[in-house]
Design a protein around this motif. Structure first.
Motif, PDB file in Angstrom:
ATOM      1  N   VAL A  40       0.853  -1.189   0.000  1.00 54.22           N
ATOM      2  CA  VAL A  40       0.000   0.000   0.000  1.00 54.22           C
ATOM      3  C   VAL A  40       0.889   1.238   0.000  1.00 54.22           C
ATOM      4  N   ALA A  41       0.471   2.256  -0.740  1.00 55.01           N
ATOM      5  CA  ALA A  41       1.271   3.473  -0.858  1.00 55.01           C
ATOM      6  C   ALA A  41       1.558   4.063   0.523  1.00 55.01           C
ATOM      7  N   PRO A  42       2.770   4.618   0.730  1.00 53.73           N
ATOM      8  CA  PRO A  42       3.139   5.157   2.047  1.00 53.73           C
ATOM      9  C   PRO A  42       2.104   6.136   2.596  1.00 53.73           C
ATOM     10  N   THR A  43       1.960   6.117   3.898  1.00 53.95           N
ATOM     11  CA  THR A  43       0.998   6.967   4.586  1.00 53.95           C
ATOM     12  C   THR A  43       1.574   8.362   4.780  1.00 53.95           C
ATOM     13  N   GLU A  44       0.796   9.383   4.429  1.00 55.25           N
ATOM     14  CA  GLU A  44       1.184  10.766   4.707  1.00 55.25           C
ATOM     15  C   GLU A  44       0.851  11.073   6.156  1.00 55.25           C
ATOM     16  N   GLN A  45       1.814  11.568   6.884  1.00 52.22           N
ATOM     17  CA  GLN A  45       1.643  11.708   8.324  1.00 52.22           C
ATOM     18  C   GLN A  45       2.409  12.915   8.839  1.00 52.22           C
ATOM     19  N   THR A  46       1.774  13.685   9.711  1.00 53.80           N
ATOM     20  CA  THR A  46       2.505  14.664  10.499  1.00 53.80           C
ATOM     21  C   THR A  46       3.170  13.929  11.654  1.00 53.80           C
ATOM     22  N   VAL A  47       4.460  14.090  11.792  1.00 52.05           N
ATOM     23  CA  VAL A  47       5.228  13.379  12.808  1.00 52.05           C
ATOM     24  C   VAL A  47       5.466  14.300  13.999  1.00 52.05           C
ATOM     25  N   VAL A  48       5.132  13.825  15.183  1.00 45.53           N
ATOM     26  CA  VAL A  48       5.327  14.586  16.411  1.00 45.53           C
ATOM     27  C   VAL A  48       6.062  13.696  17.414  1.00 45.53           C
ATOM     28  N   PHE A  49       7.133  14.217  18.002  1.00 40.97           N
ATOM     29  CA  PHE A  49       7.837  13.439  19.024  1.00 40.97           C
ATOM     30  C   PHE A  49       8.460  14.390  20.046  1.00 40.97           C
ATOM     31  N   ASP A  50       8.667  13.851  21.248  1.00 39.32           N
ATOM     32  CA  ASP A  50       9.250  14.610  22.352  1.00 39.32           C
ATOM     33  C   ASP A  50      10.656  14.091  22.643  1.00 39.32           C
ATOM     34  N   VAL A  51      11.507  15.017  23.078  1.00 34.85           N
ATOM     35  CA  VAL A  51      12.881  14.672  23.425  1.00 34.85           C
ATOM     36  C   VAL A  51      13.172  15.182  24.834  1.00 34.85           C
ATOM     37  N   VAL A  52      13.737  14.316  25.661  1.00 35.31           N
ATOM     38  CA  VAL A  52      14.263  14.719  26.972  1.00 35.31           C
ATOM     39  C   VAL A  52      15.752  14.414  26.950  1.00 35.31           C
ATOM     40  N   VAL A  53      16.577  15.478  27.038  1.00 37.42           N
ATOM     41  CA  VAL A  53      18.021  15.274  26.984  1.00 37.42           C
ATOM     42  C   VAL A  53      18.537  14.909  28.367  1.00 37.42           C
ATOM     43  N   ASP A  54      19.596  14.135  28.385  1.00 39.14           N
ATOM     44  CA  ASP A  54      20.152  13.680  29.650  1.00 39.14           C
ATOM     45  C   ASP A  54      21.403  14.472  30.037  1.00 39.14           C
ATOM     46  N   LYS A  55      21.997  15.151  29.037  1.00 39.10           N
ATOM     47  CA  LYS A  55      23.250  15.857  29.310  1.00 39.10           C
ATOM     48  C   LYS A  55      23.145  17.301  28.823  1.00 39.10           C
ATOM     49  N   GLY A 131      23.832  31.727  23.226  1.00 41.85           N
ATOM     50  CA  GLY A 131      23.407  32.451  24.416  1.00 41.85           C
ATOM     51  C   GLY A 131      22.599  31.640  25.401  1.00 41.85           C
ATOM     52  N   ASN A 132      21.861  30.657  24.936  1.00 40.58           N
ATOM     53  CA  ASN A 132      20.998  29.879  25.834  1.00 40.58           C
ATOM     54  C   ASN A 132      21.260  28.393  25.633  1.00 40.58           C
ATOM     55  N   PRO A 133      22.103  27.770  26.427  1.00 45.84           N
ATOM     56  CA  PRO A 133      22.388  26.337  26.268  1.00 45.84           C
ATOM     57  C   PRO A 133      21.170  25.488  26.639  1.00 45.84           C
ATOM     58  N   LEU A 134      21.192  24.263  26.127  1.00 46.88           N
ATOM     59  CA  LEU A 134      20.159  23.259  26.443  1.00 46.88           C
ATOM     60  C   LEU A 134      20.698  22.425  27.596  1.00 46.88           C
ATOM     61  N   THR A 135      20.130  22.627  28.774  1.00 45.38           N
ATOM     62  CA  THR A 135      20.683  21.965  29.959  1.00 45.38           C
ATOM     63  C   THR A 135      20.110  20.565  30.135  1.00 45.38           C
ATOM     64  N   ALA A 136      20.816  19.766  30.931  1.00 43.83           N
ATOM     65  CA  ALA A 136      20.399  18.382  31.200  1.00 43.83           C
ATOM     66  C   ALA A 136      18.974  18.353  31.757  1.00 43.83           C
ATOM     67  N   ASN A 137      18.239  17.320  31.345  1.00 43.61           N
ATOM     68  CA  ASN A 137      16.844  17.085  31.757  1.00 43.61           C
ATOM     69  C   ASN A 137      15.852  18.067  31.137  1.00 43.61           C
ATOM     70  N   SER A 138      16.288  18.869  30.191  1.00 42.66           N
ATOM     71  CA  SER A 138      15.360  19.732  29.457  1.00 42.66           C
ATOM     72  C   SER A 138      14.583  18.901  28.436  1.00 42.66           C
ATOM     73  N   ALA A 139      13.405  19.396  28.082  1.00 45.38           N
ATOM     74  CA  ALA A 139      12.548  18.675  27.137  1.00 45.38           C
ATOM     75  C   ALA A 139      12.018  19.637  26.081  1.00 45.38           C
ATOM     76  N   PHE A 140      11.773  19.100  24.894  1.00 50.77           N
ATOM     77  CA  PHE A 140      11.154  19.898  23.820  1.00 50.77           C
ATOM     78  C   PHE A 140      10.398  18.956  22.890  1.00 50.77           C
ATOM     79  N   ARG A 141       9.525  19.537  22.119  1.00 51.63           N
ATOM     80  CA  ARG A 141       8.711  18.778  21.158  1.00 51.63           C
ATOM     81  C   ARG A 141       9.046  19.230  19.750  1.00 51.63           C
ATOM     82  N   VAL A 142       9.095  18.270  18.832  1.00 55.03           N
ATOM     83  CA  VAL A 142       9.355  18.542  17.416  1.00 55.03           C
ATOM     84  C   VAL A 142       8.155  18.080  16.611  1.00 55.03           C
ATOM     85  N   THR A 143       7.706  18.941  15.680  1.00 51.11           N
ATOM     86  CA  THR A 143       6.625  18.591  14.756  1.00 51.11           C
ATOM     87  C   THR A 143       7.148  18.717  13.334  1.00 51.11           C
ATOM     88  N   LEU A 144       6.983  17.660  12.555  1.00 56.62           N
ATOM     89  CA  LEU A 144       7.362  17.663  11.141  1.00 56.62           C
ATOM     90  C   LEU A 144       6.100  17.555  10.306  1.00 56.62           C
TER      91      LEU A 144
END
Length: 494
Positions: A40-55, A131-144
């Motif tokens: 079946v032809a590939p599914t068109e999808q908006t991709v959303v995922f969360d990231v929590v950095v450890d360092k 100017g603003n580093p990404l510190t350990a245990n910070s989280a963000f969401r990415v939408t494609l």
């Protein structure tokens, strides 16, 4: 002591390794396993995922999201990031970020749309702003894809495109410091394959055939019933990615159904949709049919026809087959009910024969979805023993059968026979019960009189219907002449 120190050192190493992984989480997309297999032809999808950095990620660090062969970023664009005012969000073309309450920001989004036909895989990357580093245990969401955060100027768009997903896939995270040394990695599940269809037997065949009148099923209270039901539920979830649409399915029940075509009725209930069937859905209206000359299968066609705009539906068909056996003039040459067959173990299979959107050819014989699902059986309330060959009244030959009744009660016996000319005898009572804990002999003379042969030479196939459990009664058939004694094989079934 040395062993203890080594154990502490190993624990410390493992702890360090575990601490270097970013956590990537998303609501994994369910893809049709069958649709993926059938192209079946590939599914068109908006991709959303969360990231929590450890360092800690210092400013100017580069974060890269790598995809595998089943993901195509499909021409998404990136570029400079526009930060929304006071919203904790930002976007660059088809890529959007949600920082939450974090003080960090990203910039310089790059999209790598590579050629999958050459084995290349796609990726995106972005930088931690100065100017603003990404510190350990910070989280963000990415939408494609579709994010609706604003309209970019020039030739870019507002995130209207979507990612193409063709199968099982993961999100692979890696980050580097400005000196290109690795900060941390992580893996998250983007899409998984599950079956689009499910099948279960809700009510199995469980009729017990009366040993004296084999056209009736017997209840446990010894009252006769004239029907038995087989109920099943077949579901079809077209809402998942890569779903097959307009599936043409067949459910087949395999067993010994010989003679069922002579029943007064084999009815198929109206299909009861127990889910949100959309308008324009139809199912094949064919009744169950015996599909081969040996009467070994019952088949049900189910066509999930797809009307325009009716895709994306969860369908669940709950259906019942009712086998009715009663006196009826439609039974060939008689007004009596047909004999109910001993089915043996009935097994159900579900096969896909066609769909509206598969790109790969479905194999000859269909694409199997379910095999050998237990659907019950019809059993006779007796033990049946067949002696397939007994010469009667042959010159210089003596034939006889011994019954060994090994239980402490009498056993009633019903006998039927056919001869080498196709003449049928019985069913009839054997004429005597097998005495408890005793060996009884059935002589050739007695068989000649029982079947009214009048001394005529013939060959019989004998079937004994015993009011006993399997192995309660043993049968030993013998034919002997001047050449010696020969044991005749017999078959036994409950």
């Amino acid at each position: 002591m040395k062993l203890f120190k080594k154990a502490l050192l190993a624990t410390a190493i493992m702890g360090t390794m575990g601490a270097q992984a970013a956590t990537i989480s998303s609501e994994a997309l369910n893809l049709s396993k069958e649709g993926a297999a059938l192209g079946v032809a590939p599914t068109e999808q908006t991709v959303v995922f969360d990231v929590v950095v450890d360092k800690d990620h210092p400013s100017a660090s580069v974060i890269t999201i790598n995809f595998d062969k089943n993901v195509d970023v499909n021409g998404l664009i990136g570029g400079d990031v526009t930060q929304t005012v006071g919203g904790g969000t930002a976007y660059a073309g088809d890529v959007a970020f949600n920082y939450g309450t974090g003080s960090f920001t990203f910039d310089d989004v790059k999209v790598f749309d590579r050629d999958q036909t050459k084995g290349e895989t796609d990726a995106i990357s972005f930088k931690v702003n100065l100017g603003n580093p990404l510190t350990a245990n910070s989280a963000f969401r990415v939408t494609l894809g579709q994010h609706d955060l604003g309209v970019e100027p020039d030739n870019s768009d507002d995130g209207a495109d979507k990612v193409l997903i063709a199968g099982v896939s993961n999100i692979n995270y890696i980050s580097h410091k400005p000196d290109d040394s690795v900060i941390e990695t992580g893996v998250g599940e983007l899409a998984k394959e599950v079956s689009q269809f499910s099948f279960k037997i809700d009510e199995k065949l469980d009729g017990v055939i009366s040993r004296t009148d084999q056209s009736d099923w017997s209840e446990t209270n010894f009252t006769s019933i004239e029907s038995d039901e087989l109920e099943y539920t077949l579901t079809n979830d077209e809402t998942m990615g890569l779903a097959l649409l307009g599936a043409d399915l067949k459910v087949v029940f395999s067993g010994n159904f010989d003679g069922v075509e002579d029943f007064s009725g084999v009815s198929r209930s109206a299909i009861d949709f127990v889910s949100d069937a959309a308008p324009g859905r139809t199912l094949g209206a064919l009744s169950p049919l015996v599909t081969n000359d040996a009467g070994k299968t019952i088949a049900v066609d189910m066509r999930y026809a797809t009307a325009a705009g009716a895709e994306g539906t969860k369908l669940a068909a709950d259906e019942q087959l009712v086998f009715t056996n009663e006196d009826d003039a439609t039974t060939p040459d008689t007004d009596e009910a047909a004999e109910i067959p001993v089915t043996g173990d009935v097994k159900a299979t579900v096969t896909l024969y066609n769909a509206d959107n598969n790109l790969k050819a479905i194999p000859t014989g269909g694409y199997p979805l379910y095999n050998d699902v237990d659907a019950g059986k019809w059993t006779i309330d007796a033990t049946i023993v067949n002696v397939p060959y007994m010469p009667i009244n042959a010159p210089s030959t003596n034939s006889f059968i011994h019954f060994a009744n090994e239980i402490d009660r009498e056993v009633d016996v019903i006998v039927t026979a056919i001869d080498n000319n196709g003449v049928e005898y019985g069913p009839m009572d054997l004429g005597f019960n097998l005495r408890p804990d005793t060996v009884e002999k059935l002589s050739m003379k007695y068989m000649d009189e029982l079947f009214g042969l009048g001394g005529q030479s013939t060959k019989l196939s004998l079937t004994f219907n015993l009011d006993a459990f399997k192995n309660d009664v043993g049968v030993y058939a013998v034919s002997q002449n001047d050449q010696g004694r020969t044991e005749v094989s017999s078959s036994q079934q409950k």
